[in-house]
Design an enzyme around this catalytic site. Structure first.
Site, short mmCIF file in Angstrom:
data_model
loop_
_atom_site.label_atom_id
_atom_site.label_comp_id
_atom_site.label_asym_id
_atom_site.label_seq_id
_atom_site.Cartn_x
_atom_site.Cartn_y
_atom_site.Cartn_z
N ASN A 265 -6.55 3.21 -8.60
CA ASN A 265 -6.99 2.62 -9.74
C ASN A 265 -8.27 3.18 -10.71
O ASN A 265 -8.13 3.09 -11.98
CB ASN A 265 -7.58 1.06 -9.28
CG ASN A 265 -6.64 0.20 -9.05
OD1 ASN A 265 -5.39 0.42 -9.70
ND2 ASN A 265 -6.66 -0.60 -7.88
N ASP A 274 -0.85 -0.95 -10.30
CA ASP A 274 0.26 -1.84 -10.42
C ASP A 274 1.62 -1.47 -10.02
O ASP A 274 2.56 -1.87 -9.09
CB ASP A 274 0.20 -2.92 -11.49
CG ASP A 274 -0.69 -3.54 -11.86
OD1 ASP A 274 -1.75 -3.87 -10.83
OD2 ASP A 274 -1.19 -4.24 -12.64
N GLU A 300 -4.14 -4.61 -1.69
CA GLU A 300 -3.13 -3.63 -1.45
C GLU A 300 -2.67 -3.81 -0.18
O GLU A 300 -1.94 -2.58 0.53
CB GLU A 300 -3.76 -2.07 -1.72
CG GLU A 300 -5.00 -1.72 -0.71
CD GLU A 300 -6.28 -2.36 -1.22
OE1 GLU A 300 -7.42 -1.77 -0.63
OE2 GLU A 300 -6.42 -2.94 -2.12
#
Length: 378
Positions: A265, A274, A300
């Site tokens: 990220n 995503d 996650e």
């Protein structure tokens, strides 16, 4: 008859699927069988009473021919209603539903001809068609069937009324003919309106059911990965635990966590993260069975419940998932992505919390051991 019903349905709504049409017709048949199982229970005692009345009436030397004919007709109605009731229950027991539908149609036709005959015999040349009107309108409201069948029954009643009236009175009366035609037209219009209303109501109900089902399904799904969410997962685990405590049938749980997902990220952005979550969810679905349940546990982390599965079998499934993720090219990420797995089997005395805590501890061990591996109690 199926083709007629299908074309009628399409003309009413234009959007009915074959499955929906079959459900509509099936519901209509069931409703008819329920409704007409009560008609003989009313017809038998009433017609028996009328038969007894006219039986004593014909014993009188001054009795008329009408009383003799009425005795015969009411006796036939009572007898045929009894036979109809027995056959209808027999067909229901044998699940001969098509035969039951034909029997109902024939029973209605017989009742209509009987009441038409009684109405004509009890009339004068300037006939009052009240009895026929009541029967036709009751038919249009009470009998749940296709518009085509209603028209056939009404036209048959119309023709038989004219024929019997001419036979009894020697000629046809224009007032009787016009009034009878008006009743026929009114009954057909009502029948058509009824069927359109029932079809529209069924369509609205069907669409509401589909919408409610979709809303309910969406409430159990994670919007990003489309896997089940934690709420549904807990309900499913409760069911599996209840089955285990009842029958002793084992089940196992796999918990997966994406390695270094925070770095993904931070380096490539949340849209890329995503996309990784979606791809891993798809891989987990691909490498598990139809009976397994896959859920996004949070962030996650993913959790897979494997019903009727030992820990050894679950470990093989987890290893297959791990290898698939490690070898999968993620278009949004130039580096490889790996995941760590913990695997646990349910034990006596387990609750959802204790089972998840144990599998989470195995996942933590996999992380400490260097990631990209599966850890279990074996």
């Amino acid at each position: 008859m199926q083709k007629r019903d299908n074309s009628l349905f399409q003309s009413i709504d234009g959007a009915f699927e074959t499955e929906s049409l079959e459900h509509f017709l099936q519901g209509r048949r069931v409703e008819n069988r329920i409704r007409f199982s009560y008609v003989p229970l009313l017809a038998i005692p009433l017609c028996s009473l009328f038969s007894a009345y006219y039986f004593f009436a014909v014993q009188n030397p001054s009795s008329t021919l009408y009383e003799l004919r009425a005795l015969f007709i009411f006796s036939c109605i009572a007898s045929f209603s009894l036979v109809f009731l027995v056959l209808l229950r027999l067909f229901k027991r044998l699940k001969a539903f098509k035969a039951a539908d034909v029997l109902i149609f024939l029973y209605i036709l017989f009742l209509m001809l009987s009441f038409v005959t009684l109405s004509v015999l009890d009339s004068y040349p300037d006939d009052d068609t009240t009895a026929v009107a009541i029967f036709f309108l009751s038919l249009a409201f009470f009998y749940r069937t296709s518009f085509f069948r209603i028209v056939v029954l009404c036209v048959a009643g119309f023709i038989s009324d004219i024929a019997i009236f001419s036979l009894v009175n020697g000629s046809q009366d224009i007032i009787h003919l016009l009034s009878l035609f008006a009743v026929l037209a009114f009954a057909i219009v009502i029948s058509r309106t009824q069927e359109r209303m029932h079809a529209h109501l069924f369509d609205v109900t069907r669409k509401l059911e589909v919408t409610n089902h979709k809303l309910q399904e969406d409430s159990f799904r994670d919007p990003l990965t489309n896997l089940y969410n934690r709420r549904y997962l807990e309900e499913f685990l409760l069911q599996q635990l209840a089955g285990y405590h009842r029958s002793g049938q084992p089940f196992s749980v796999i918990m997966a966590d994406i390695d270094h997902f925070k770095d993904v990220n931070d380096k490539y952005g949340h849209p890329a993260g995503d996309a990784v979550l979606k791809d891993i969810a798809a891989l987990m679905l691909l490498h598990s069975r139809d009976t397994d349940l896959q859920a996004r546990y949070g962030g996650e982390e993913f959790l897979v419940v494997l019903p009727q599965t030992s820990i050894a079998q679950a470990l093989l499934v987890a290893e297959r998932m791990r290898m698939a993720i490690a070898s999968h090219p993620f278009p949004e990420i130039p580096a490889s992505i790996t995941s760590s797995f913990g695997v646990a089997e349910v034990q006596r005395g387990d609750s959802i919390e204790s089972l998840v805590k144990r599998v989470d501890s195995f996942l933590y061990c996999a992380k400490l051991a260097g990631r990209n591996q599966c850890v279990s109690s074996i």
